[in-house]
Each structure stands twice: as C-alpha cells, then as structure tokens.
Design a protein around this motif. Sequence first.
Motif, PDB file in Angstrom:
ATOM      1  N   PRO A 423       0.830  -1.210   0.000  1.00  0.00           N
ATOM      2  CA  PRO A 423       0.000   0.000   0.000  1.00  0.00           C
ATOM      3  C   PRO A 423       0.863   1.259   0.000  1.00  0.00           C
ATOM      4  O   PRO A 423       1.633   1.506   0.923  1.00  0.00           O
ATOM      5  CB  PRO A 423      -0.807  -0.141   1.296  1.00  0.00           C
ATOM      6  CG  PRO A 423      -0.899  -1.610   1.520  1.00  0.00           C
ATOM      7  CD  PRO A 423       0.423  -2.161   1.069  1.00  0.00           C
ATOM      8  N   TYR A 424       0.747   2.044  -1.057  1.00  0.00           N
ATOM      9  CA  TYR A 424       1.566   3.242  -1.261  1.00  0.00           C
ATOM     10  C   TYR A 424       1.055   4.380  -0.387  1.00  0.00           C
ATOM     11  O   TYR A 424      -0.134   4.684  -0.358  1.00  0.00           O
ATOM     12  CB  TYR A 424       1.517   3.644  -2.732  1.00  0.00           C
ATOM     13  CG  TYR A 424       2.202   4.949  -3.067  1.00  0.00           C
ATOM     14  CD1 TYR A 424       3.502   4.960  -3.565  1.00  0.00           C
ATOM     15  CD2 TYR A 424       1.548   6.171  -2.908  1.00  0.00           C
ATOM     16  CE1 TYR A 424       4.131   6.154  -3.890  1.00  0.00           C
ATOM     17  CE2 TYR A 424       2.166   7.369  -3.222  1.00  0.00           C
ATOM     18  CZ  TYR A 424       3.466   7.353  -3.721  1.00  0.00           C
ATOM     19  OH  TYR A 424       4.078   8.547  -4.030  1.00  0.00           O
ATOM     20  N   ARG A 425       1.991   5.030   0.294  1.00  0.00           N
ATOM     21  CA  ARG A 425       1.644   6.173   1.127  1.00  0.00           C
ATOM     22  C   ARG A 425       2.511   7.360   0.731  1.00  0.00           C
ATOM     23  O   ARG A 425       3.722   7.225   0.559  1.00  0.00           O
ATOM     24  CB  ARG A 425       1.871   5.849   2.601  1.00  0.00           C
ATOM     25  CG  ARG A 425       1.580   7.014   3.544  1.00  0.00           C
ATOM     26  CD  ARG A 425       1.750   6.593   4.984  1.00  0.00           C
ATOM     27  NE  ARG A 425       1.471   7.700   5.895  1.00  0.00           N
ATOM     28  CZ  ARG A 425       1.426   7.575   7.217  1.00  0.00           C
ATOM     29  NH1 ARG A 425       1.624   6.388   7.776  1.00  0.00           N
ATOM     30  NH2 ARG A 425       1.172   8.604   7.976  1.00  0.00           N
ATOM     31  N   LEU A 426       1.892   8.528   0.591  1.00  0.00           N
ATOM     32  CA  LEU A 426       2.646   9.729   0.264  1.00  0.00           C
ATOM     33  C   LEU A 426       3.482  10.165   1.460  1.00  0.00           C
ATOM     34  O   LEU A 426       3.013  10.172   2.600  1.00  0.00           O
ATOM     35  CB  LEU A 426       1.696  10.852  -0.132  1.00  0.00           C
ATOM     36  CG  LEU A 426       1.540  11.098  -1.627  1.00  0.00           C
ATOM     37  CD1 LEU A 426       0.499  12.160  -1.885  1.00  0.00           C
ATOM     38  CD2 LEU A 426       2.865  11.479  -2.284  1.00  0.00           C
ATOM     39  N   LEU A 427       4.724  10.552   1.204  1.00  0.00           N
ATOM     40  CA  LEU A 427       5.639  11.080   2.206  1.00  0.00           C
ATOM     41  C   LEU A 427       6.310  12.316   1.620  1.00  0.00           C
ATOM     42  O   LEU A 427       6.503  12.415   0.398  1.00  0.00           O
ATOM     43  CB  LEU A 427       6.705  10.035   2.561  1.00  0.00           C
ATOM     44  CG  LEU A 427       6.214   8.661   3.032  1.00  0.00           C
ATOM     45  CD1 LEU A 427       7.367   7.661   2.997  1.00  0.00           C
ATOM     46  CD2 LEU A 427       5.644   8.762   4.437  1.00  0.00           C
ATOM     47  N   THR A 428       6.685  13.253   2.468  1.00  0.00           N
ATOM     48  CA  THR A 428       7.369  14.440   1.962  1.00  0.00           C
ATOM     49  C   THR A 428       8.677  14.049   1.272  1.00  0.00           C
ATOM     50  O   THR A 428       9.104  14.709   0.325  1.00  0.00           O
ATOM     51  CB  THR A 428       7.657  15.432   3.095  1.00  0.00           C
ATOM     52  OG1 THR A 428       8.356  14.764   4.154  1.00  0.00           O
ATOM     53  CG2 THR A 428       6.368  16.013   3.655  1.00  0.00           C
ATOM     54  N   SER A 429       9.308  12.962   1.730  1.00  0.00           N
ATOM     55  CA  SER A 429      10.581  12.544   1.145  1.00  0.00           C
ATOM     56  C   SER A 429      10.430  12.043  -0.285  1.00  0.00           C
ATOM     57  O   SER A 429      11.421  11.932  -1.016  1.00  0.00           O
ATOM     58  CB  SER A 429      11.224  11.454   2.004  1.00  0.00           C
ATOM     59  OG  SER A 429      10.372  10.324   2.113  1.00  0.00           O
ATOM     60  N   ARG A 430       9.216  11.744  -0.722  1.00  0.00           N
ATOM     61  CA  ARG A 430       9.015  11.279  -2.105  1.00  0.00           C
ATOM     62  C   ARG A 430       9.076  12.451  -3.090  1.00  0.00           C
ATOM     63  O   ARG A 430       9.234  12.238  -4.294  1.00  0.00           O
ATOM     64  CB  ARG A 430       7.666  10.578  -2.247  1.00  0.00           C
ATOM     65  CG  ARG A 430       7.508   9.291  -1.428  1.00  0.00           C
ATOM     66  CD  ARG A 430       6.253   8.550  -1.862  1.00  0.00           C
ATOM     67  NE  ARG A 430       5.909   7.453  -0.978  1.00  0.00           N
ATOM     68  CZ  ARG A 430       6.383   6.217  -1.080  1.00  0.00           C
ATOM     69  NH1 ARG A 430       7.252   5.933  -2.032  1.00  0.00           N
ATOM     70  NH2 ARG A 430       5.989   5.267  -0.239  1.00  0.00           N
ATOM     71  N   ALA A 431       8.918  13.674  -2.601  1.00  0.00           N
ATOM     72  CA  ALA A 431       8.850  14.847  -3.474  1.00  0.00           C
ATOM     73  C   ALA A 431      10.200  15.550  -3.514  1.00  0.00           C
ATOM     74  O   ALA A 431      10.631  16.138  -2.527  1.00  0.00           O
ATOM     75  CB  ALA A 431       7.762  15.807  -2.986  1.00  0.00           C
ATOM     76  N   GLU A 432      10.880  15.495  -4.661  1.00  0.00           N
ATOM     77  CA  GLU A 432      12.182  16.139  -4.785  1.00  0.00           C
ATOM     78  C   GLU A 432      12.063  17.658  -4.822  1.00  0.00           C
ATOM     79  O   GLU A 432      13.050  18.369  -4.597  1.00  0.00           O
ATOM     80  CB  GLU A 432      12.922  15.617  -6.014  1.00  0.00           C
ATOM     81  CG  GLU A 432      12.213  15.818  -7.340  1.00  0.00           C
ATOM     82  CD  GLU A 432      11.301  14.650  -7.702  1.00  0.00           C
ATOM     83  OE1 GLU A 432      11.394  14.176  -8.843  1.00  0.00           O
ATOM     84  OE2 GLU A 432      10.482  14.228  -6.859  1.00  0.00           O
ATOM     85  N   TYR A 433      10.868  18.185  -5.097  1.00  0.00           N
ATOM     86  CA  TYR A 433      10.656  19.626  -5.147  1.00  0.00           C
ATOM     87  C   TYR A 433       9.724  20.091  -4.033  1.00  0.00           C
ATOM     88  O   TYR A 433       8.878  20.956  -4.223  1.00  0.00           O
ATOM     89  CB  TYR A 433      10.078  20.026  -6.512  1.00  0.00           C
ATOM     90  CG  TYR A 433      10.889  19.517  -7.674  1.00  0.00           C
ATOM     91  CD1 TYR A 433      12.155  20.020  -7.937  1.00  0.00           C
ATOM     92  CD2 TYR A 433      10.401  18.506  -8.497  1.00  0.00           C
ATOM     93  CE1 TYR A 433      12.914  19.543  -8.996  1.00  0.00           C
ATOM     94  CE2 TYR A 433      11.145  18.025  -9.557  1.00  0.00           C
ATOM     95  CZ  TYR A 433      12.406  18.542  -9.806  1.00  0.00           C
ATOM     96  OH  TYR A 433      13.150  18.060 -10.839  1.00  0.00           O
ATOM     97  N   ARG A 434       9.864  19.497  -2.849  1.00  0.00           N
ATOM     98  CA  ARG A 434       8.882  19.765  -1.796  1.00  0.00           C
ATOM     99  C   ARG A 434       8.876  21.215  -1.325  1.00  0.00           C
ATOM    100  O   ARG A 434       7.878  21.673  -0.769  1.00  0.00           O
ATOM    101  CB  ARG A 434       9.072  18.820  -0.612  1.00  0.00           C
ATOM    102  CG  ARG A 434      10.437  18.797   0.021  1.00  0.00           C
ATOM    103  CD  ARG A 434      10.487  17.734   1.127  1.00  0.00           C
ATOM    104  NE  ARG A 434      11.806  17.529   1.657  1.00  0.00           N
ATOM    105  CZ  ARG A 434      12.704  16.686   1.147  1.00  0.00           C
ATOM    106  NH1 ARG A 434      12.392  15.988   0.068  1.00  0.00           N
ATOM    107  NH2 ARG A 434      13.884  16.545   1.689  1.00  0.00           N
ATOM    108  N   LEU A 435       9.979  21.950  -1.528  1.00  0.00           N
ATOM    109  CA  LEU A 435       9.964  23.356  -1.150  1.00  0.00           C
ATOM    110  C   LEU A 435       9.052  24.164  -2.071  1.00  0.00           C
ATOM    111  O   LEU A 435       8.584  25.241  -1.706  1.00  0.00           O
ATOM    112  CB  LEU A 435      11.384  23.933  -1.161  1.00  0.00           C
ATOM    113  CG  LEU A 435      11.583  25.280  -0.461  1.00  0.00           C
ATOM    114  CD1 LEU A 435      11.080  25.220   0.982  1.00  0.00           C
ATOM    115  CD2 LEU A 435      13.034  25.713  -0.494  1.00  0.00           C
TER     116      LEU A 435
END
Length: 619
Positions: A423-435
């Motif tokens: 089950p896939y869960r979104l994490l801030t670490s998955r986004a390389e452009y989170r800023l």
Amino acid sequence: MFDVLVIGAGHAGIEAAAAAARMGANTCLVTMDLSRAGSMPCNPSVGGPAKGIVVREIDALGGVMPRAADATALQFKMLNTSKGPGVQCLRVQSDKLAYSRWMAAFLKQQPHLTVVENRVESLDIEEGAVRGAICRDGTRLCARTVVVTSGTYMQSVVLKGHTATPSGPDGQPASEGLSESLRNAGLRTFRLKTGTPPRVLADSVDLSFGQEQTGSAEFLHFSDDTRPEDVLRPDEQESCTLIWTRPETHRIIREHLTDSAMYSGLVRGKGPRYCPSIEDKLVRFADKERHQLFLEPESRDLDTLYIQGFSTSMPEDVQEQMVHSLPGLEHAVIEKYAYAIEYDAIDPLQLRPSLETRAVSGLFTAGQVNGTSGYEEAAGQGLMAGINAVLKVRNQPPFVLRRDEAYIGVMIDDLVTKGTQEPYRLLTSRAEYRLLLRHDNAADRLSRKGYSLGLISRDRMERLEQRQAESERLKQELEDLHIPPATAHPVLDRLHLDPLRQGASGLDLLKRPNVTTEDLIGPVSDREAAAALEIAVKYEGYIAKARRDADRLAAMEARQIPDDLDYGAIGNLSLEARQKLSAVRPETLGQASRISGVNPADIAVLAVSLAPVEKGDSK
C-alpha cells in the motif's frame, strides 16, 4: 447514457463524481449505501505529513474533502511547525459520522449527478472499450467512461486470529464479481492488506495516565472557502491523549504472535510499510522498549476512542489482554475489535498518467484499488480521474500534473512509473521539489488550472488575486522601509541583535529568522498574504534553485514519446531498458527517466531516437 459512471462513494468516488458533475458532465455515482459516503473505517482524521498538502491541492482544484474536513473537524493542528515550510502541514481529527452525513447531503444536491444505490457486479466492455456496468440485480448502467473506485472491497476478506471471513470494512458486503471482470478485461490484480485497531468506550478509560494533546489556537483550515465562523473555536475542540505501550503489552503480543493472522500464514497480501500492525512493530523494531499510541475521539455522537497505532489481527480474547495492559485502559470496554482486511488491487503500471487503463479505453481507476493507502491519496486520485474522464468524453487532452506542480502529481507519477508492491503512502521525502509544494502556496500553484477546468468559481479566483496583490503591496512597503545604520529598532531589540552596521531595507531584515512582517510594519489585514511573503523572502535562494531544477524536468516532460514506439527496434538500448520501457510505456522522456532499470545512457539513446520523430511532426 451517462458521460461518466463512478463506482463507489468512498473518498476517491466522491471526488471523481463531484468533479465530473461540476464540469457539466452527465454523471452517475453508484454505491451500496449512500449513508456511508466518505466512510472512515480506519483513523477518523484528514491530513498529516504530505497528506495535508494534498488536501490543500484538492481544494485548489475545487474538491470536496477540504470543505467537509473543515466543517466536521473535532480538532485542528498544524504539524512540524518547528521545521521548514516544505514539511509543515495541517491535520484535523474528524467526526466520522458527521463527515459521512455532510458528504451524503452534498452528493444529493450536486447538479448533473445521479446517485444510484446498488452493487456493481461486473463491467460492460465491448471491443476494448468500456460501455458501462452491470449491477447484481441485473440493472445495466450505460456510460461513455467508467471510474472504478472500489477501495478495499474487491474480493475482500476480514482476518482475525485464525479466521478469514469474506467481508468489506466494518462488516459491509464485499465486491465479489468486479475483480474477475477486470481480469477478464486484461488487467492484472494482486493482493494487499491493511488493518485497523480496537475501539474502546471512552467512559471506561482513565485518561489521566496519558498526556493531553490539544489543537492549535490560531484559525486553521483546509479550504479557502472556509471562514473563521465556520469552524470550531480552540476552546470547543476535542483533545487527544498520548500513551505508551508497556512491557506487559509486548509480552502478551510475543507470546501470541502465531495467533495473529499476519504470522499464522493466513495473510497473503502485502501490508503497509508505514502503518504496520502492533505485532509487526514488535518484530521489526525489537529493540524499542515502548511504542506511542494516541487515544482519539471518533465522533461527538459516539462514546468511543480510536487507539491509533494499535492495529492488530489477533483473536478477540488476545486483544482483550493487549488492551487491558495499556496505561489507563485496565478496565476498558472494547466496543469494536480490531481486524486486518485483505483485498484485490490493480497493478498501477497498467495505467496512463491520466489514470485511464491501457487495456480498456474509457476505463479509469482511482484510490486504494490502485494500490494506495489513505483517504487523502484516494481523494486526490479520484479528483484527477473524474476530470480526465470528462476530458476523454470531450476528446480533449488529459489533465496531468507534473512532480514539481503538486504532491498529487508525485503520487500518480510514482504509481504509473514505478508501480508498488505494498500500500503506497505519500511522504514528503518522495517529493524532490517539496519546497515548491507547500501548504501555503497550493492555491497559487493550482487554482488557475482549476478555474480553466470549470472547477473554481470566479469569486474564488478574485479572492486569490486580491491576496496575491496584497502580498506584493506588503513587499513593496518593506522595500521602501529604510533602516539607517546604528539605529535602534524594536525587532532588533527583541531578537537581542546589535544595531545595523549598514543601512538595510525592511525586506532585508525579513530574511532573518524569526522576523515577521508585523514586526517591521505593524498589524496587517491579511495574515495569509504576509505569511506567503515571509516564506518567499526567507527561502528565496532555495526556492530559486528548486525552480531551476524543476524547469529542467519540464523540458524533459515536453519530449513526448509515441504510444506505439517499438523499443526493441532501438539500437544500443540495454535489454533491461527495452523490457522496462515496453512494460510501462512512458508518455514522456521525463517519465522514462524515472523508470527503475532505465539508466542515463538509455535516456540519451532514446532522446536521439525521438529527434527524427519530432522533426517530422514539426513539418
């Protein structure tokens, strides 16, 4: 004949149906029980790390979840406030009964939407295109496009101890024929597992043993349509309670480990890595002496507490021992026992970035059926699937968000490019452009897109433009504010800083940590405009670098790949790259570069092979 038929009224189905209807499409939503629309069989909350930003993005695209979450919240809390703006996010504890009532009422009054209470048994597919669906009682619902949002119901089995019972969440009927219908259409399915903890009666628990967790005092909200008078005041919010497991708890679990459905061999599906059962935590983190749990209210209409972090598939008698070993729960009455649930999901590598299946034209899937976990991930997918189903009917290009535009874009790209085995869960670490993908700028990023799709009102856009104009006005006022050298200033005194050696503008001072707009120019009428300005100024260099990186990504995303490209005929591509590219069928060079096993040398070869195609197209 409907334009869009949505199967399921969970968080994905609601957003899909509402988006399609708001775009003016003749839409049908079929659900087994409308009173359970948007049900929360697991944690009754909305938001949290990464997820809260998704909810803000859903709001910027005119979605429903943000308004429902604001209107039915029991507590508002901003998380990660001591960290940078790229990871700050809102979470609300929801009244799960009020949430479902709100959603059901909303769906009933939504123009262009017909709600049918029935159970879909199979899809109607002819010559590789979907034609509608067939219900258990023989009712045929005809549609040009279909969005399947069946959640965890497909061939679902509830697991508890050594027993397996065909059932959906909370004792609802399982969907028995849909999985086979999808497989017959050429789609691959696989088994996944999730779970939920026990619920206990609140008046049987002594909360004095825990640490009270209160909400935030300031006005917080997911939706830009929400006003301060629409939400609970801080003194009206419900508290949660933090407790910890005890050594006795761990002893009981370890002694009965083989009684758990997860460790008895009963479970075949893969469980969620980031939300494991308590027995899985003890096995995976054997060195930890204790694990934190939160006792959270479920509804003002219920006298129950949700034990967050205590999911289990133990037999009921063992659950009694486990619960009674916790501090303050020695005499707790279990109102609902925990269980694990196993279900069929679709391999998301079979989907286009629009969430349309490659095997069947006009068939879209969204939510947990695509292998994700969480209400927010489901809602984000449902919104995108509903939009793209309408665009499909209108023969218009699909609406796809890039990774630098939204967390929703990150999630869908991860699913259709990399797939998932759990089950896939979104994490801030998955986004390389989170800023670039922050809680505060979701409306700036996406509202114009929502407006162009017909999902955002003109009034909403005017309010956004006014806030942006106010932010620019404040910026100009700070630029015009000059502080001479060796001059005392209240903000410098408050921060115990020496007078300036050189003159500076208010904008220069705003770059310093802990300095706010109001410190420099006094009270402001629009605190959100001021906050947006402060983040833009303080993180200007980091944001500019992230923007440059994102622009390079956009250039690769602009390089389209023909859907029928023969990768086997491209010389110098590695064998693994040919296999992976042929399986995923990426739509852009950027997507191809993110496929596991496709290396930079393969991308260079592919880029060269595409050049003649592009020149031919330009002529």
